[in-house]
Design a protein around this motif. Structure first.
Motif, short mmCIF file in Angstrom:
data_model
loop_
_atom_site.label_atom_id
_atom_site.label_comp_id
_atom_site.label_asym_id
_atom_site.label_seq_id
_atom_site.Cartn_x
_atom_site.Cartn_y
_atom_site.Cartn_z
N PRO A 230 0.97 -0.96 -0.07
CA PRO A 230 -0.23 0.17 -0.03
C PRO A 230 0.78 1.80 -0.29
CG PRO A 230 -0.52 -1.53 1.61
CD PRO A 230 0.77 -2.23 1.32
N PHE A 231 2.08 1.31 0.90
CA PHE A 231 2.98 2.47 0.40
C PHE A 231 3.28 2.60 -0.81
CE2 PHE A 231 1.69 1.74 5.45
CZ PHE A 231 1.11 2.40 5.29
N VAL A 232 4.31 1.75 -1.14
CA VAL A 232 5.31 2.00 -2.18
C VAL A 232 4.66 2.62 -3.39
CG1 VAL A 232 5.82 0.44 -4.26
CG2 VAL A 232 5.01 -0.43 -2.40
N PRO A 233 3.78 2.84 -3.96
CA PRO A 233 3.48 4.04 -4.44
C PRO A 233 4.29 5.49 -3.87
CG PRO A 233 1.86 2.57 -4.61
CD PRO A 233 2.35 2.18 -3.68
N TYR A 234 4.06 5.56 -2.72
CA TYR A 234 3.53 7.08 -1.98
C TYR A 234 5.61 6.91 -1.98
CZ TYR A 234 -0.97 6.43 -1.68
OH TYR A 234 -2.26 6.25 -1.41
N THR A 235 6.07 6.00 -1.33
CA THR A 235 7.84 5.76 -1.31
C THR A 235 8.58 6.26 -2.41
OG1 THR A 235 7.57 3.88 -0.18
CG2 THR A 235 7.40 4.90 1.09
N SER A 236 7.59 5.40 -3.48
CA SER A 236 8.68 5.17 -3.96
C SER A 236 8.91 6.88 -5.15
CB SER A 236 8.50 4.77 -5.56
OG SER A 236 6.76 4.91 -5.18
N VAL A 237 7.48 7.82 -5.22
CA VAL A 237 7.87 9.05 -5.51
C VAL A 237 8.80 10.15 -4.35
CG1 VAL A 237 5.68 10.86 -6.40
CG2 VAL A 237 5.31 8.85 -6.80
N LEU A 238 7.99 10.13 -3.42
CA LEU A 238 9.25 11.24 -2.04
C LEU A 238 10.24 10.47 -2.66
CD1 LEU A 238 6.92 11.26 0.85
CD2 LEU A 238 7.12 12.84 -0.95
N GLY A 239 10.43 9.20 -2.95
CA GLY A 239 12.16 8.99 -2.72
C GLY A 239 12.86 9.54 -4.44
N GLY A 240 11.96 9.41 -5.22
CA GLY A 240 12.54 10.13 -7.13
C GLY A 240 12.83 11.06 -6.77
N LEU A 241 11.91 12.10 -5.69
CA LEU A 241 12.03 13.64 -5.40
C LEU A 241 12.71 14.52 -4.84
CD1 LEU A 241 8.37 14.51 -5.03
CD2 LEU A 241 9.66 15.27 -6.75
N PHE A 242 13.54 13.28 -3.82
CA PHE A 242 14.29 13.60 -2.97
C PHE A 242 15.48 12.78 -3.99
CE2 PHE A 242 18.13 11.58 -0.01
CZ PHE A 242 17.94 12.68 -0.03
N ALA A 243 15.80 11.81 -4.94
CA ALA A 243 17.19 11.38 -5.26
C ALA A 243 17.28 12.80 -6.45
CB ALA A 243 16.41 10.36 -6.16
N CYS A 244 16.34 13.71 -6.88
CA CYS A 244 16.06 14.64 -8.05
C CYS A 244 17.17 15.33 -7.03
CB CYS A 244 15.46 15.03 -8.14
SG CYS A 244 14.46 13.63 -9.42
N LYS A 245 16.73 16.05 -5.98
CA LYS A 245 16.72 16.92 -5.12
C LYS A 245 18.54 16.55 -4.66
CE LYS A 245 17.72 20.19 -2.28
NZ LYS A 245 17.31 21.99 -2.77
N PHE B 91 7.67 0.13 -7.55
CA PHE B 91 8.82 1.16 -6.99
C PHE B 91 9.47 1.82 -7.81
CE2 PHE B 91 12.81 1.90 -5.46
CZ PHE B 91 12.45 3.05 -3.91
N SER B 92 9.47 1.00 -8.94
CA SER B 92 10.58 1.96 -9.97
C SER B 92 9.95 3.29 -11.12
CB SER B 92 11.53 0.29 -11.75
OG SER B 92 12.01 0.16 -10.78
N LEU B 93 8.59 2.60 -11.33
CA LEU B 93 7.67 3.97 -11.91
C LEU B 93 7.93 4.91 -10.90
CD1 LEU B 93 5.58 1.44 -13.42
CD2 LEU B 93 7.03 2.78 -14.77
N GLY B 94 6.97 4.81 -9.08
CA GLY B 94 7.08 5.64 -8.52
C GLY B 94 8.60 6.88 -8.81
N VAL B 95 9.59 5.92 -8.61
CA VAL B 95 10.90 6.94 -8.68
C VAL B 95 10.92 8.23 -10.36
CG1 VAL B 95 13.02 6.86 -8.94
CG2 VAL B 95 12.16 4.75 -7.10
N SER B 96 10.78 6.64 -11.03
CA SER B 96 9.71 7.89 -12.55
C SER B 96 9.21 9.09 -12.47
CB SER B 96 10.09 6.91 -13.29
OG SER B 96 9.94 7.54 -14.70
N VAL B 97 8.08 8.58 -11.27
CA VAL B 97 6.97 10.19 -11.13
C VAL B 97 7.96 10.37 -10.53
CG1 VAL B 97 4.83 10.24 -10.12
CG2 VAL B 97 5.11 8.11 -11.73
N GLY B 98 8.31 10.70 -9.45
CA GLY B 98 8.92 11.48 -8.86
C GLY B 98 9.94 12.20 -9.88
N TYR B 99 10.71 12.06 -10.15
CA TYR B 99 11.54 12.69 -11.53
C TYR B 99 11.07 13.56 -12.53
CZ TYR B 99 13.85 14.11 -15.70
OH TYR B 99 14.18 14.47 -16.66
N PHE B 100 9.89 13.19 -13.15
CA PHE B 100 9.13 14.30 -13.68
C PHE B 100 8.38 15.05 -13.18
CE2 PHE B 100 8.86 10.18 -16.80
CZ PHE B 100 9.70 10.27 -18.09
N VAL B 101 8.16 14.66 -12.12
CA VAL B 101 7.47 15.68 -11.78
C VAL B 101 8.33 17.20 -11.38
CG1 VAL B 101 6.16 16.78 -8.97
CG2 VAL B 101 4.85 14.80 -10.16
N ALA B 102 9.27 16.75 -10.67
CA ALA B 102 10.61 17.51 -10.33
C ALA B 102 10.97 18.35 -11.63
CB ALA B 102 11.79 17.10 -9.78
#
Length: 276
Positions: free
Chosen positions: A31-46, A120-131
């Protein structure tokens, strides 16, 4: 001293165990993978953006001579390069090597298959595209015009839906393989900023971009549409929104890829003509 050492070891083991529980039961729980992965993607970009600024300030003469907006674009391209390497590698794995989307598995539909890693990998990518989209809009049009806004918006929507619903992840990864061309495009910009536009490296880079673009953004898209055709009986069972995304987003991106490919071809011809 021995007692203190044992106590320290026990405390460290305790923290390690608690950390494992936190990651397993919360951060990577379904249940938490989409949220943690997107936040992880945003953090990684920063993190990558800040490290790029720090490293190139001290180790690149070309970077030091750039304007403020050029330095921002330099760091932004570093961020996009790291994301491209990550997602192109993951996408290639799932499309060509993983058994997750293999036709040999007949127990469930290929359009509804997913795993914790794929989500999880798609969530990281979402984080990147948003950033990246946020930076493009904030500094518009310095980091890219309307084509980049359309590209990133469609990509973010399609990837986010595939991540959250678990639908059509195979086709999402097929499209994301096209990110393999991003490092070459960014390298071309770096070479230009370094005053190496007439160098052999610049020419080789142009040739590599031409062939990489042809394979990853033209031929692979043709293969994707052919795959959709072969599995249409499964695609049509997706939710109407996911069904439309499978056709609309790749179609729009394919048109944009063809437009950019024509510009790449003209640019390569111009460079080769000057070399003769």
């Amino acid at each position: 001293m021995v007692t203190v050492s044992k106590k320290t070891t026990m405390v460290l083991k305790s923290y390690h165990s608690q950390g494992q529980v936190l990651v397993r039961d919360y951060l990577l729980a379904d249940p938490f993978v989409p949220y943690t992965s997107v936040l992880g993607g945003l953090f990684a970009c920063k993190l990558v953006y800040e490290l790029s600024q720090l490293i190139f300030t001290f180790y690149s003469k070309s970077y030091s001579g750039l304007t403020k907006i050029q330095k921002i674009e330099w760091n932004n391209r570093t961020m996009s390069t790291i994301h491209a390497i990550f997602i192109a590698s993951i996408s290639s794995y799932f499309v060509f090597w993983s058994d997750l989307f293999s036709d040999q598995h007949v127990d469930d539909l290929i359009t509804f298959r997913s795993s914790t890693l794929s989500t999880f990998s798609l969530g990281v990518s979402v984080g990147y595209f948003v950033a990246d989209l946020t930076m493009i809009l904030w500094l518009y049009p310095s980091l890219g015009g309307i084509q980049y806004v359309i590209h990133h918006s469609l990509s973010a929507i399609a990837v986010a839906y595939s991540m959250s619903s678990g639908e059509g992840q195979l086709y999402t990864y097929m499209v994301l393989i096209s990110e393999v061309t991003t490092p070459e495009i960014n390298l071309r910009w770096y070479l230009d900023m370094a005053g190496m536009k007439r160098s052999t490296a610049y020419l080789i880079n142009g040739v590599v971009i031409f062939f990489a673009w042809l394979v990853a953004r033209i031929l692979l898209f043709v293969y994707m549409f052919y795959h959709v055709y072969l599995h249409y009986d499964q695609v049509i069972q997706m939710h109407i929104f996911g069904y439309l995304l499978v056709f609309v987003v790749p179609s729009v991106l394919a048109v944009m890829n063809l437009m950019w490919f024509w510009k790449i071809l003209k640019g390569l011809k111009k460079i080769l003509a000057k070399r003769q």
